[in-house]
Scaffold this active site. Structure first.
Site, PDB file in Angstrom:
ATOM      1  N   GLU A   1      44.949  24.390  38.911  1.00 55.37           N
ATOM      2  CA  GLU A   1      44.127  25.676  38.663  1.00 55.37           C
ATOM      3  C   GLU A   1      43.797  25.837  37.273  1.00 55.37           C
ATOM      4  O   GLU A   1      42.774  26.218  36.977  1.00 55.37           O
ATOM      5  CB  GLU A   1      44.722  26.829  39.345  1.00 55.37           C
TER       6      GLU A   1
ATOM      7  N   ARG B   1      30.697  47.952  39.093  1.00 52.55           N
ATOM      8  CA  ARG B   1      31.903  47.985  39.341  1.00 52.55           C
ATOM      9  C   ARG B   1      32.192  47.409  40.716  1.00 52.55           C
ATOM     10  O   ARG B   1      33.215  46.933  41.208  1.00 52.55           O
ATOM     11  CB  ARG B   1      32.724  49.100  39.278  1.00 52.55           C
TER      12      ARG B   1
ATOM     13  N   TRP C   1      34.448  51.399  47.244  1.00 50.06           N
ATOM     14  CA  TRP C   1      34.680  50.171  47.620  1.00 50.06           C
ATOM     15  C   TRP C   1      36.049  50.224  48.553  1.00 50.06           C
ATOM     16  O   TRP C   1      36.992  50.359  48.171  1.00 50.06           O
ATOM     17  CB  TRP C   1      35.361  49.745  46.303  1.00 50.06           C
TER      18      TRP C   1
ATOM     19  N   GLU D   1      35.495  25.042  34.041  1.00 48.31           N
ATOM     20  CA  GLU D   1      34.602  25.858  34.429  1.00 48.31           C
ATOM     21  C   GLU D   1      34.182  26.810  33.357  1.00 48.31           C
ATOM     22  O   GLU D   1      32.917  27.088  33.235  1.00 48.31           O
ATOM     23  CB  GLU D   1      34.817  26.700  35.625  1.00 48.31           C
TER      24      GLU D   1
ATOM     25  N   CYS E   1      36.160  51.905  43.246  1.00 53.93           N
ATOM     26  CA  CYS E   1      35.511  53.342  43.601  1.00 53.93           C
ATOM     27  C   CYS E   1      34.999  54.046  42.199  1.00 53.93           C
ATOM     28  O   CYS E   1      35.920  53.731  41.355  1.00 53.93           O
ATOM     29  CB  CYS E   1      36.147  54.272  44.543  1.00 53.93           C
TER      30      CYS E   1
ATOM     31  N   LYS F   1      29.493  33.489  41.653  1.00 52.08           N
ATOM     32  CA  LYS F   1      30.890  34.181  41.860  1.00 52.08           C
ATOM     33  C   LYS F   1      31.062  33.867  43.328  1.00 52.08           C
ATOM     34  O   LYS F   1      32.273  33.842  43.908  1.00 52.08           O
ATOM     35  CB  LYS F   1      30.703  35.473  41.647  1.00 52.08           C
TER      36      LYS F   1
ATOM     37  N   LYS G   1      39.831  26.047  35.712  1.00 57.19           N
ATOM     38  CA  LYS G   1      39.619  27.309  34.739  1.00 57.19           C
ATOM     39  C   LYS G   1      39.206  26.912  33.448  1.00 57.19           C
ATOM     40  O   LYS G   1      38.038  27.097  32.896  1.00 57.19           O
ATOM     41  CB  LYS G   1      40.820  27.942  34.542  1.00 57.19           C
TER      42      LYS G   1
ATOM     43  N   ASN H   1      39.520  58.191  44.361  1.00 57.41           N
ATOM     44  CA  ASN H   1      39.821  56.876  44.206  1.00 57.41           C
ATOM     45  C   ASN H   1      41.333  56.538  44.047  1.00 57.41           C
ATOM     46  O   ASN H   1      42.210  57.490  43.735  1.00 57.41           O
ATOM     47  CB  ASN H   1      39.474  56.500  42.590  1.00 57.41           C
ATOM     48  N   GLY H   2      41.726  55.220  44.788  1.00 53.72           N
ATOM     49  CA  GLY H   2      43.330  55.028  44.790  1.00 53.72           C
ATOM     50  C   GLY H   2      43.785  54.798  46.060  1.00 53.72           C
ATOM     51  O   GLY H   2      42.818  54.719  47.031  1.00 53.72           O
TER      52      GLY H   2
ATOM     53  N   HIS I   1      50.511   5.488  37.286  1.00 50.28           N
ATOM     54  CA  HIS I   1      49.533   4.817  38.094  1.00 50.28           C
ATOM     55  C   HIS I   1      48.101   4.843  37.708  1.00 50.28           C
ATOM     56  O   HIS I   1      47.164   4.791  38.637  1.00 50.28           O
ATOM     57  CB  HIS I   1      49.510   5.358  39.705  1.00 50.28           C
TER      58      HIS I   1
HETATM   59  C1  G6P Z   1      33.142  30.076  43.554  1.00 50.01           C
HETATM   60  C2  G6P Z   1      33.885  30.800  42.622  1.00 50.01           C
HETATM   61  C3  G6P Z   1      35.254  30.660  42.315  1.00 50.01           C
HETATM   62  C4  G6P Z   1      36.093  31.046  43.593  1.00 50.01           C
HETATM   63  C5  G6P Z   1      35.440  30.203  44.764  1.00 50.01           C
HETATM   64  C6  G6P Z   1      35.820  30.248  46.237  1.00 50.01           C
HETATM   65  O1  G6P Z   1      33.399  28.657  43.133  1.00 50.01           O
HETATM   66  O2  G6P Z   1      33.077  30.552  41.167  1.00 50.01           O
HETATM   67  O3  G6P Z   1      36.106  31.382  41.231  1.00 50.01           O
HETATM   68  O4  G6P Z   1      37.426  30.623  43.372  1.00 50.01           O
HETATM   69  O5  G6P Z   1      33.883  30.127  44.912  1.00 50.01           O
HETATM   70  O6  G6P Z   1      35.315  31.854  46.614  1.00 50.01           O
HETATM   71  P1  G6P Z   1      35.818  32.754  47.470  1.00 50.01           P
HETATM   72  O7  G6P Z   1      35.324  34.115  47.190  1.00 50.01           O
HETATM   73  O8  G6P Z   1      35.984  32.280  48.714  1.00 50.01           O
HETATM   74  O9  G6P Z   1      37.349  32.841  46.968  1.00 50.01           O
END
Ligand code: G6P
Length: 606
Positions: A479, A27, A74, A486, A2, A601, A483, A100-101, A502
């Site tokens: 993960e 934001r 938000w 990507e 927010c 995103k 990261k 906010n909060g 293997h």
């Molecule tokens: C995209 C984003 C990732 C995210 C994935 C799933 O690949 O770049 O960062 O983990 O989507 O998105 P979600 O909003 O469903 O967590």
């Protein structure tokens, strides 16, 4: 998250508030509103949707007046809607509040106010504040605000206006940022500096529990006991762009550094008297008799699902299936009303995740959504929702949303375990105590950022990296590998350490970087053997391990040790160095960290 803007002066308040809120649009928000003192009425206009919807409306129906407050919301408590948007007013419409909060005790306060005869028009936690101020009002606005603040638990940044006091604005904060901007013949309130940077560079940084009274020519600041506070003026010397990122170079690093707070925000409203208190709407009989748990997600959220599988199977003994949404939906899966189906999605809009949810729902499964976005499609269509209160995540690569997803999975696991009797009081207490420490342990890791930055500096120019781990460490390895690839474009793969012989071991040659995750105490020895195997073939081993993994630290060429928690919770901590490593490799390689090529995103197409 927010945004707040307040104005008192001689100019049109609505224009200045909208201009300020526009600066906070990056934001993320879902609705906006203003309250302006216009002659002798307090006029409120609020609209769900983009700020432009509100601005266009105000263009058609302007509110004239030189004192006002505004907000971009938000959603946390209550879906995005006109009613839930701020400002919220007292029943008489005399007092307006933007916030906010999160007010953690709002349910009790709301109940009490209802008994006192107050009626509510929204589902928000904020509305209690407007009614409480009204309740305490005996002619002095400041006194009423002070009494109200003493009743609030949780976090707040507030801007308050009242028609009965048309020459002041009040601002207050606790655990949520707030500043007061100093002008000439005008003053400002804002949750963030960029909102008012076009108007002034002189600000007071309001501290926790302080209250500010703004008139157009003066600003008075008081501590929680009403004693005047003398403050230094802070001169802002950043530009708007960098201020939006809070002075950080990228959103990604800002979001990583926000992890301790995001974890605290996700955790604290769910713990009551040392127990997990979740508001999930799933029949306890189903939890007791559940046949299977299915977790479906994409990308980083899927990796939170893998952690969930290991943790839930180990702790509750319920079979857990975890699948990538795009695979799940096309494999004609077996699912029934005796299954609990968990979807994990930061955005709540990922097309494949949503399609999998719908499919499971049609087949009779009960759906629990773990998502970061209130009012998202996933949250609306699930039977029950658990929000990760990470705040908006702007960088494409998910960081704080991921660690709060992990935390949410653990909380859900504890809740189910208690209902089923798999987790007794002693174990619950042990787990709650351990989770309570996670935010500060995350902070400790972040404070070690420089070490990880140096590691990135040594390795950023490599072509390939391999992540190894067993069990929960394998989930983190996956993960970490995602990261790195990507955002730094370094080819990277994750392997279950036991699978090394293997096939993957054929890839190891002199100098190959192997990143070993080692946090599961019962598996240190096995992992240590794998380190020896790759080192014997020339690998350079970086270990991301628990502080108790002496054997691993001794064998590795370099290591980052993270604080110890219960083994099942270690992924929340070990994943953070992988995020920092990926971030600094990306920076060293000169990549657009927040917007890596070809990625989005939120993937709203199949
Ligand atoms: C995209 C984003 C990732 C995210 C994935 C799933 O690949 O770049 O960062 O983990 O989507 O998105 P979600 O909003 O469903 O967590």
């Amino acid at each position: 998250m927010c945004g707040i803007v307040g104005y008192i002066g001689n100019k049109q308040a609505a224009d200045i508030i909208i201009e300020g809120l526009e600066k906070l649009e990056y934001r993320g928000y879902d609705s906006a509103g203003v309250a302006v003192i216009s002659q002798d009425t307090l006029k409120v206009t609020k609209k769900q949707g983009r700020l432009k919807v509100l601005a266009d409306f105000l263009e058609e129906e302007p509110i004239e007046g030189t004192i006002g407050i505004g907000h971009t919301r938000w959603a946390t408590h209550g879906a995005p809607s006109d009613e839930n948007s701020h400002p919220h007013t007292s029943m008489s419409g005399d007092i307006a509040v933007v916030h906010n909060g999160i007010i953690e005790n709002y349910m009790q306060l709301r109940q009490w106010l209802i008994e006192e005869g107050y009626t509510f028009t929204s589902e928000t936690d904020t509305e209690v504040i407007a009614h409480l101020i009204d309740h305490h009002y005996k002619g002095g606005l400041m006194a009423a605000v002070q009494k109200t603040l003493r009743q609030l638990e949780g976090s707040y940044a507030l801007a308050i206006t009242s028609i009965k006091h048309p020459d002041i604005l009040i601002a207050a904060r606790k655990d949520s940022p707030l500043i007061v901007g100093i002008g000439e013949g005008e003053n400002f309130i804002a949750s963030d500096i960029p909102a008012i940077l076009n108007r002034t560079r002189k600000v007071y940084l309001i501290e926790d529990k302080e209250i500010a009274i703004l008139e157009k020519d003066t600003i008075s600041i008081f501590d929680e006991y009403g004693v005047t506070v003398q403050k230094d003026v802070f001169e802002v010397d950043w530009d708007v762009e960098s201020a939006e990122k809070g002075g950080y170079k990228h959103f990604m690093i800002k979001e990583i550094l926000e992890e301790p707070k995001a974890l605290r925000d996700t955790l604290s409203p769910r713990l009551k008297d040392g127990k997990v208190d979740l508001d999930i709407d799933i029949d306890e009989e189903l939890i007791k008799n559940v046949r299977r748990i299915i977790i479906v997600a994409c990308g980083t959220a899927y990796h939170a699902g893998i952690v969930g599988k290991y943790a839930i199977e180990k702790t509750l003994g319920i079979p857990v299936e975890v699948d990538i949404a795009s695979e799940y939906r096309y494999r004609d899966p077996v699912v029934s009303s005796r299954d609990i189906f968990i979807v994990i999605s930061q955005s709540g809009e990922t097309a494949d995740t949503l399609a999998a949810l719908r499919m499971a729902k049609r087949k009779g499964a009960k759906i629990i959504a773990i998502t970061n976005v209130v009012g998202s499609s996933v949250s609306r269509e699930a039977d029950s929702v658990m929000y990760t209160w990470a705040g908006p995540e702007i960088a494409v690569a998910s960081t704080k949303a991921h660690t709060t997803q992990l935390l949410s999975v653990y909380l859900l696991m504890i809740k189910m375990g208690v209902v089923r009797g798999d987790i007794d009081d002693a174990l619950q207490k042990q787990m709650v105590d351990a989770l309570g420490k996670i935010p500060e342990q995350a902070q400790e890791i972040i404070e070690n950022e420089e070490t990880i930055k140096m590691m990135a500096h040594r390795h950023y120019s490599i072509h390939d990296a391999y992540f190894l781990g067993r069990n929960l460490d394998f989930a983190v390895a996956q993960e970490g590998s995602l990261k790195l690839k990507e955002i730094s474009y370094i080819h990277s793969e994750a392997f279950a350490a036991g699978e090394l012989k293997h096939g993957p071991i054929a890839l190891i040659e002199e100098g190959t970087l192997v990143i070993v995750i080692a946090s599961q105490s019962s598996l240190y020895e096995k992992t240590a053997s794998n380190i020896k195997e790759v080192k014997a073939r020339g690998a350079h081993v970086m270990a991301i391990c628990s502080e108790s993994a002496d054997m691993v630290m001794t064998l590795a060429d370099e290591h980052i040790a993270v604080p110890v928690t219960m083994d099942i919770f270690m992924p929340i901590l070990t994943v953070i160095p992988t995020q920092l490593l990926a971030y600094y490799c990306s920076v060293e390689r000169g990549i657009d960290v927040d917007k890596p090529r070809n990625l989005a995103k939120s993937v709203t197409v199949e």
